[in-house]
Scaffold this motif. Structure first.
Motif, PDB file in Angstrom:
ATOM      1  N   ALA A 176       5.219   5.490   1.423  1.00 46.60           N
ATOM      2  CA  ALA A 176       4.549   6.761   1.690  1.00 46.60           C
ATOM      3  C   ALA A 176       4.139   7.396   0.370  1.00 46.60           C
ATOM      4  O   ALA A 176       4.832   7.264  -0.640  1.00 46.60           O
ATOM      5  CB  ALA A 176       5.501   7.698   2.432  1.00 46.60           C
ATOM      6  N   GLY A 177       3.004   8.085   0.392  1.00 42.97           N
ATOM      7  CA  GLY A 177       2.548   8.813  -0.796  1.00 42.97           C
ATOM      8  C   GLY A 177       2.398  10.287  -0.486  1.00 42.97           C
ATOM      9  O   GLY A 177       2.395  10.694   0.684  1.00 42.97           O
ATOM     10  N   THR A 178       2.286  11.068  -1.539  1.00 41.90           N
ATOM     11  CA  THR A 178       2.203  12.526  -1.418  1.00 41.90           C
ATOM     12  C   THR A 178       3.396  13.065  -0.612  1.00 41.90           C
ATOM     13  O   THR A 178       3.242  13.928   0.255  1.00 41.90           O
ATOM     14  CB  THR A 178       0.861  12.985  -0.785  1.00 41.90           C
ATOM     15  N   VAL A 179       4.553  12.534  -0.909  1.00 46.34           N
ATOM     16  CA  VAL A 179       5.775  12.998  -0.230  1.00 46.34           C
ATOM     17  C   VAL A 179       6.247  14.253  -0.973  1.00 46.34           C
ATOM     18  O   VAL A 179       6.630  14.190  -2.140  1.00 46.34           O
ATOM     19  CB  VAL A 179       6.868  11.904  -0.236  1.00 46.34           C
ATOM     20  N   VAL A 231       8.849   5.615 -12.671  1.00 50.32           N
ATOM     21  CA  VAL A 231       8.172   6.874 -12.383  1.00 50.32           C
ATOM     22  C   VAL A 231       6.672   6.650 -12.316  1.00 50.32           C
ATOM     23  O   VAL A 231       6.147   5.687 -12.873  1.00 50.32           O
ATOM     24  CB  VAL A 231       8.471   7.954 -13.461  1.00 50.32           C
ATOM     25  N   LYS A 232       6.028   7.566 -11.607  1.00 47.71           N
ATOM     26  CA  LYS A 232       4.565   7.530 -11.544  1.00 47.71           C
ATOM     27  C   LYS A 232       4.046   8.442 -12.654  1.00 47.71           C
ATOM     28  O   LYS A 232       4.516   9.582 -12.770  1.00 47.71           O
ATOM     29  CB  LYS A 232       4.164   8.049 -10.177  1.00 47.71           C
ATOM     30  N   LEU A 233       3.138   7.958 -13.469  1.00 48.87           N
ATOM     31  CA  LEU A 233       2.500   8.834 -14.451  1.00 48.87           C
ATOM     32  C   LEU A 233       1.273   9.407 -13.771  1.00 48.87           C
ATOM     33  O   LEU A 233       0.323   8.673 -13.466  1.00 48.87           O
ATOM     34  CB  LEU A 233       2.090   8.054 -15.702  1.00 48.87           C
ATOM     35  N   PHE A 234       1.291  10.696 -13.504  1.00 54.09           N
ATOM     36  CA  PHE A 234       0.198  11.322 -12.749  1.00 54.09           C
ATOM     37  C   PHE A 234      -0.147  12.677 -13.353  1.00 54.09           C
ATOM     38  O   PHE A 234       0.760  13.482 -13.600  1.00 54.09           O
ATOM     39  CB  PHE A 234       0.612  11.512 -11.282  1.00 54.09           C
ATOM     40  N   PRO A 235      -1.440  12.958 -13.552  1.00 55.48           N
ATOM     41  CA  PRO A 235      -2.598  12.066 -13.387  1.00 55.48           C
ATOM     42  C   PRO A 235      -2.838  11.281 -14.671  1.00 55.48           C
ATOM     43  O   PRO A 235      -3.083  11.860 -15.735  1.00 55.48           O
ATOM     44  CB  PRO A 235      -3.737  13.055 -13.098  1.00 55.48           C
ATOM     45  N   ALA A 289       8.808   5.744  -1.620  1.00 60.87           N
ATOM     46  CA  ALA A 289       8.228   7.081  -1.444  1.00 60.87           C
ATOM     47  C   ALA A 289       7.729   7.578  -2.782  1.00 60.87           C
ATOM     48  O   ALA A 289       8.493   7.671  -3.757  1.00 60.87           O
ATOM     49  CB  ALA A 289       9.277   8.039  -0.885  1.00 60.87           C
ATOM     50  N   VAL A 290       6.445   7.875  -2.826  1.00 60.40           N
ATOM     51  CA  VAL A 290       5.799   8.307  -4.063  1.00 60.40           C
ATOM     52  C   VAL A 290       5.471   9.790  -3.954  1.00 60.40           C
ATOM     53  O   VAL A 290       5.015  10.257  -2.903  1.00 60.40           O
ATOM     54  CB  VAL A 290       4.492   7.505  -4.289  1.00 60.40           C
ATOM     55  N   SER A 291       5.728  10.519  -5.033  1.00 63.90           N
ATOM     56  CA  SER A 291       5.412  11.953  -5.054  1.00 63.90           C
ATOM     57  C   SER A 291       4.585  12.251  -6.291  1.00 63.90           C
ATOM     58  O   SER A 291       4.720  11.567  -7.305  1.00 63.90           O
ATOM     59  CB  SER A 291       6.694  12.779  -5.124  1.00 63.90           C
ATOM     60  N   PRO A 292       3.765  13.294  -6.237  1.00 64.81           N
ATOM     61  CA  PRO A 292       2.967  13.621  -7.426  1.00 64.81           C
ATOM     62  C   PRO A 292       3.821  14.193  -8.569  1.00 64.81           C
ATOM     63  O   PRO A 292       3.441  14.103  -9.735  1.00 64.81           O
ATOM     64  CB  PRO A 292       1.965  14.659  -6.914  1.00 64.81           C
ATOM     65  N   GLY A 293       4.970  14.787  -8.220  1.00 67.18           N
ATOM     66  CA  GLY A 293       5.835  15.382  -9.239  1.00 67.18           C
ATOM     67  C   GLY A 293       7.284  15.009  -9.007  1.00 67.18           C
ATOM     68  O   GLY A 293       7.599  14.254  -8.079  1.00 67.18           O
ATOM     69  N   ALA A 346       0.845  -1.200   0.000  1.00 63.43           N
ATOM     70  CA  ALA A 346       0.000   0.000   0.000  1.00 63.43           C
ATOM     71  C   ALA A 346       0.874   1.243   0.000  1.00 63.43           C
ATOM     72  O   ALA A 346       1.996   1.230   0.519  1.00 63.43           O
ATOM     73  CB  ALA A 346      -0.903   0.016   1.234  1.00 63.43           C
ATOM     74  N   GLU A 347       0.335   2.277  -0.611  1.00 63.43           N
ATOM     75  CA  GLU A 347       0.950   3.609  -0.549  1.00 63.43           C
ATOM     76  C   GLU A 347       0.075   4.438   0.383  1.00 63.43           C
ATOM     77  O   GLU A 347      -1.068   4.754   0.044  1.00 63.43           O
ATOM     78  CB  GLU A 347       0.985   4.222  -1.952  1.00 63.43           C
ATOM     79  N   VAL A 348       0.599   4.761   1.552  1.00 63.61           N
ATOM     80  CA  VAL A 348      -0.180   5.535   2.524  1.00 63.61           C
ATOM     81  C   VAL A 348       0.184   7.009   2.341  1.00 63.61           C
ATOM     82  O   VAL A 348       1.340   7.414   2.558  1.00 63.61           O
ATOM     83  CB  VAL A 348       0.135   5.088   3.958  1.00 63.61           C
ATOM     84  N   THR A 349      -0.801   7.791   1.963  1.00 61.97           N
ATOM     85  CA  THR A 349      -0.492   9.188   1.675  1.00 61.97           C
ATOM     86  C   THR A 349      -0.304   9.983   2.970  1.00 61.97           C
ATOM     87  O   THR A 349      -0.897   9.675   4.008  1.00 61.97           O
ATOM     88  CB  THR A 349      -1.608   9.858   0.856  1.00 61.97           C
ATOM     89  N   LEU A 350       0.496  11.002   2.850  1.00 56.88           N
ATOM     90  CA  LEU A 350       0.720  11.904   3.989  1.00 56.88           C
ATOM     91  C   LEU A 350      -0.256  13.080   3.929  1.00 56.88           C
ATOM     92  O   LEU A 350       0.016  14.143   4.462  1.00 56.88           O
ATOM     93  CB  LEU A 350       2.174  12.389   3.981  1.00 56.88           C
ATOM     94  N   ARG A 351      -1.381  12.845   3.267  1.00 57.66           N
ATOM     95  CA  ARG A 351      -2.383  13.929   3.146  1.00 57.66           C
ATOM     96  C   ARG A 351      -3.144  14.131   4.448  1.00 57.66           C
ATOM     97  O   ARG A 351      -3.815  15.138   4.615  1.00 57.66           O
ATOM     98  CB  ARG A 351      -3.384  13.602   2.034  1.00 57.66           C
ATOM     99  N   THR A 352      -3.086  13.146   5.335  1.00 59.28           N
ATOM    100  CA  THR A 352      -3.769  13.275   6.633  1.00 59.28           C
ATOM    101  C   THR A 352      -2.725  13.151   7.741  1.00 59.28           C
ATOM    102  O   THR A 352      -1.677  12.520   7.549  1.00 59.28           O
ATOM    103  CB  THR A 352      -4.810  12.144   6.829  1.00 59.28           C
TER     104      THR A 352
HETATM  105  C1  LIG Z   1      -0.892  12.034  -6.328  1.00 60.37           C
HETATM  106  C2  LIG Z   1       0.365  11.499  -5.859  1.00 60.37           C
HETATM  107  O1  LIG Z   1       1.230  11.212  -6.613  1.00 60.37           O
HETATM  108  C3  LIG Z   1       0.584  11.313  -4.473  1.00 60.37           C
HETATM  109  O2  LIG Z   1      -0.276  11.685  -3.687  1.00 60.37           O
HETATM  110  O3  LIG Z   1       1.655  10.780  -4.118  1.00 60.37           O
END
Ligand SMILES: CC(=O)C(=O)O
Ligand SMILES: O=C[C@H](O)COP(=O)(O)O
Length: 208
Positions: A67-70, A128-132, A87-91, A41-47
């Motif tokens: 971790a997500g949204t790093v 790499v993550k292709l987002f969105p 560690a996953v990032s949106p950019g 799982a990728e647990v986002t740091l949005r919360t």
């Molecule tokens: C959207 C995204 O890439 C993230 O939350 O990590």
């Protein structure tokens, strides 16, 4: 070490994106995902619960948590300390990638263009993550990027659900990221049986 991790993610083929509000839900959630055939799982740091949830999940035997949204080096450090293996990032942010690499964490930065893909390659990234993903053209975008970048693998994310996941069964896709398996509200309701079922259904459709 991170190469093995990327092989493990490829073997699972699916990466649930988690937005969680209570770390006490994290372990049963990991167990439900695993029961449904998804051991990561990728647990986002949005919360605010994200970091502690990573720590809870990292204690679940054989479960791969990242971790997500790093967005910052501080978040990267805190996630690694909590047990995040990737560690996953949106950019794309070269500083974050360097820090992940020196911490033994697999960096999966987001890209949306060929230029960002080149910057990620220069930083030593191969996944790499292709987002969105859906908004960028989905599988067709990945096929197009694989032309000049055949050595890169992609984790498409954004707009992928049970109805379109089969479209991503193409070369170059390491695993498919989605929040469809474990929606935030379903986690809050502790509906782990449904989450396990959704995991199973998603994996089966991904392989079809
Ligand atoms: C959207 C995204 O890439 C993230 O939350 O990590
Ligand atoms: O980081 C991941 C994305 O927010 C997942 O997108 P999704 O909610 O459309 O599956």
């Amino acid at each position: 070490m991170t190469a093995e991790l990327s092989d493990s993610l490829a073997g699972i083929g699916v990466l649930p994106v988690i937005v969680i509000d209570d770390p006490r839900a994290a372990r049963p959630l990991a167990e439900a995902l695993r029961a449904g055939g998804v051991g990561c799982a990728e647990v986002t740091l949005r919360t605010p619960a994200g970091r502690d949830s990573i720590a809870e999940m990292s204690a679940v035997e054989g479960f791969l948590v990242g971790a997500g949204t790093v967005l910052t080096v501080e978040q990267l450090d805190a996630s690694a300390a909590a047990g995040a293996r990737f560690a996953v990032s949106p950019g794309f942010d070269g500083q974050l990638v360097d820090r992940a690499m020196s911490s033994g964490v697999l960096a999966i930065p987001g890209i949306a263009t060929a230029s960002e893909t080149m910057a990620a390659m220069r930083a030593g990234v191969r996944t790499v993550k292709l987002f969105p993903a859906a908004q960028l053209g989905g599988p067709a975008m990945i096929a197009a990027l694989r032309g000049p970048f055949p050595e890169m693998s992609f984790v498409p994310s954004g707009g992928i659900d049970i109805d379109n996941v089969a479209d991503y069964g193409i070369d170059g896709v390491l695993c498919v990221s989605t929040s469809w398996i474990a929606p935030r509200a379903m986690i809050a309701q502790r509906d782990f049986a449904t989450i396990a079922e959704r995991a199973r259904a998603f994996v089966s459709r991904r392989r079809s």
